[in-house]
Motif scaffolding. Structure first.
Motif, PDB file in Angstrom:
ATOM      1  N   PRO A 204       0.806  -1.228   0.000  1.00 22.64           N
ATOM      2  CA  PRO A 204       0.000   0.000   0.000  1.00 22.64           C
ATOM      3  C   PRO A 204       0.840   1.280   0.000  1.00 22.64           C
ATOM      4  N   LEU A 246      -5.748  -6.551  -0.812  1.00 26.19           N
ATOM      5  CA  LEU A 246      -4.889  -5.417  -1.148  1.00 26.19           C
ATOM      6  C   LEU A 246      -5.632  -4.409  -2.016  1.00 26.19           C
ATOM      7  N   LEU A 250      -6.335  -0.475  -1.188  1.00 30.87           N
ATOM      8  CA  LEU A 250      -5.915   0.612  -2.080  1.00 30.87           C
ATOM      9  C   LEU A 250      -7.101   1.491  -2.440  1.00 30.87           C
TER      10      LEU A 250
END
Length: 447
Positions: A204, A246, A250
């Protein structure tokens, strides 16, 4: 790039008939012997000599279409980028380009090969942990679809280079999900100790850095957990679950994600081992990433190119040792290195219809290179073969010709493409003049 299967398995080998039955592009003709599509291999040997790589264009097409159909049936918007490293032949690339496949490349040479074969720059992804400035310059100049960056250092280098050149690089961040794909230790790529990608927990912050830097356009995340994955979908699912988490993180941070690159690695049955299907892989992607509403990308290599290719070789002699029978071939580890490097198992079929049904006994199938490791199989059930008899190594289309060398000053083998009842030499056998031609003696040794 290999199977983890040993060249001396403990359970009985498949019979010649069983090996043939699982490979629809091959058949045994009562008079002409082993055939690839409509072409007898003895005709190929007569024209091109041996050893020679032989690829079935029809099998390449069928496998490309089967993978596309599986993804479409799962309702996925998916792009397929063939992993050029598996087989870099221009003829292979041209066949796959005509099927609508893009390319996943890992070097300048592979990028140039993909472009020479007619694959558009907009369908090329550049992966790899050590891209040089020269390679990145070419990727930027060609304006390829995506560069998969694999480190914070590469991110900074690419930003500076793109800014200097007045370009914007579309980049995906390759993450290492720390998932064990249960494949050969030399070809696993998704564990924390592997050199590939960035730790997923660091992704990130690095993705945010990519979004802030000039010259970069972050477009997604990527992973690739290994090669020759035959242990089922558990490793894929574990990796893709982490990718989905993930992507969600994001998005919560307000960062753009346009697609997810799922990598490749789908295995094939070299012997008689179970191997997952494209439908199983498509189902795993759908179950884990389908809820994101994003297109996905796949980068298969072996699954596409492996089964369509074989290595055609001739028997030099049959030698009876003190305790073992040896079949010595004109092909060697410099041609097909997988058995020596990974103890990989390849089916070996006699080409003659008479030899195909002859009585068999244990034999070590070896090459002429001055290494004990130049061994293709130990104790393999093979008939007695006379000098000049032809044999075919199956499933050699991936990481065969691409990994060959000129060790022992042996020229690179010829390459042939079969398409229906037509065949052509698509790469001439390397001449000895060419083998020596790029060497030079310094002036002080010629005075």
């Amino acid at each position: 790039m290999a199977s983890a299967l040993p060249i001396t398995p403990t359970d009985p080998d498949p019979s010649f008939a069983e090996l043939l039955a699982g490979r629809p592009h091959l058949s045994m003709h009562a008079l002409d012997g082993l055939m690839v599509e409509g072409v007898p291999l003895h005709r190929v040997a007569a024209l091109a000599g041996t050893p020679t790589w032989v690829t079935s264009a029809g099998a390449l097409r069928r496998r490309a279409r089967a993978l596309k159909a599986a993804l479409a049936a799962a309702g996925l918007q998916a792009g397929i980028h063939y992993a050029v490293k598996a087989n870099t032949g221009l003829a292979v690339l041209r066949v796959l380009a005509a099927e609508g496949l893009g390319a996943d490349v890992v070097s300048e040479g592979e990028l140039r090969a993909a472009r020479a074969a007619g694959i558009p720059a907009a369908a090329i992804v550049f992966s790899g942990v050590g891209k040089t400035e020269r390679e990145l310059r070419l990727a930027l100049a060609e304006d390829i679809a995506q560069i998969n960056v694999e480190s914070a250092e590469e991110v900074e280098m690419l930003s500076a280079l793109a800014t200097t050149l007045g370009r914007v690089a579309r980049v995906a961040l390759r993450v290492n999900p720390d998932v064990d794909a249960k494949t050969h230790a030399k070809i696993t790529t998704g564990r924390s100790e592997n050199k590939f990608g960035v730790a997923i927990d660091d992704a990130p912050a690095l993705y945010a850095r990519m979004a802030a830097l000039p010259g970069l356009e972050p477009v997604g995340v990527a992973t690739h957990i290994g090669s020759q994955i035959t242990s089922g979908m558990a490793a894929y699912r574990a990796a893709y679950v982490r990718l989905a988490e993930l992507v969600q993180a994001l998005r919560l941070a307000g960062l753009p994600v346009k697609h997810v690159d799922c990598g490749g690695g789908l295995g094939i049955p070299y012997r008689d081992e179970p191997a997952p299907s494209p439908e199983a892989l498509a189902g795993a992607i759908k179950a884990t990433l389908g809820g994101l509403g994003l297109p996905v990308m796949l980068e298969p290599g072996r699954w596409i190119a492996g089964p369509p290719g074989l290595l055609l070789a001739s028997v030099v002699l049959q030698k009876q040792g003190a305790a073992r029978r040896f079949l010595v071939l004109d092909a060697a580890m410099n041609d097909l290195v997988r058995p020596a490097m990974y103890e990989a198992w390849h089916g070996i079929l006699p080409v003659s219809p008479v030899d195909f049904v002859a009585p068999v006994g244990p034999a070590d199938v070896v090459g002429p290179v001055c290494e004990t490791g130049d061994t293709f199989a130990r104790g393999r059930a093979m008939p007695s073969l006379s000098p000049g008899a032809l044999v075919a190594f199956l499933d050699a289309g991936a990481y065969g010709a691409a990994m060959s060398s000129t060790y022992n000053m042996r020229p690179l083998a010829a390459e042939v493409l079969v398409d229906g009842d037509r065949f052509a030499v698509v790469r001439e056998r390397q001449s000895y003049a060419a083998l020596l031609g790029d060497q030079r003696l310094p002036d002080w040794l010629t005075e």
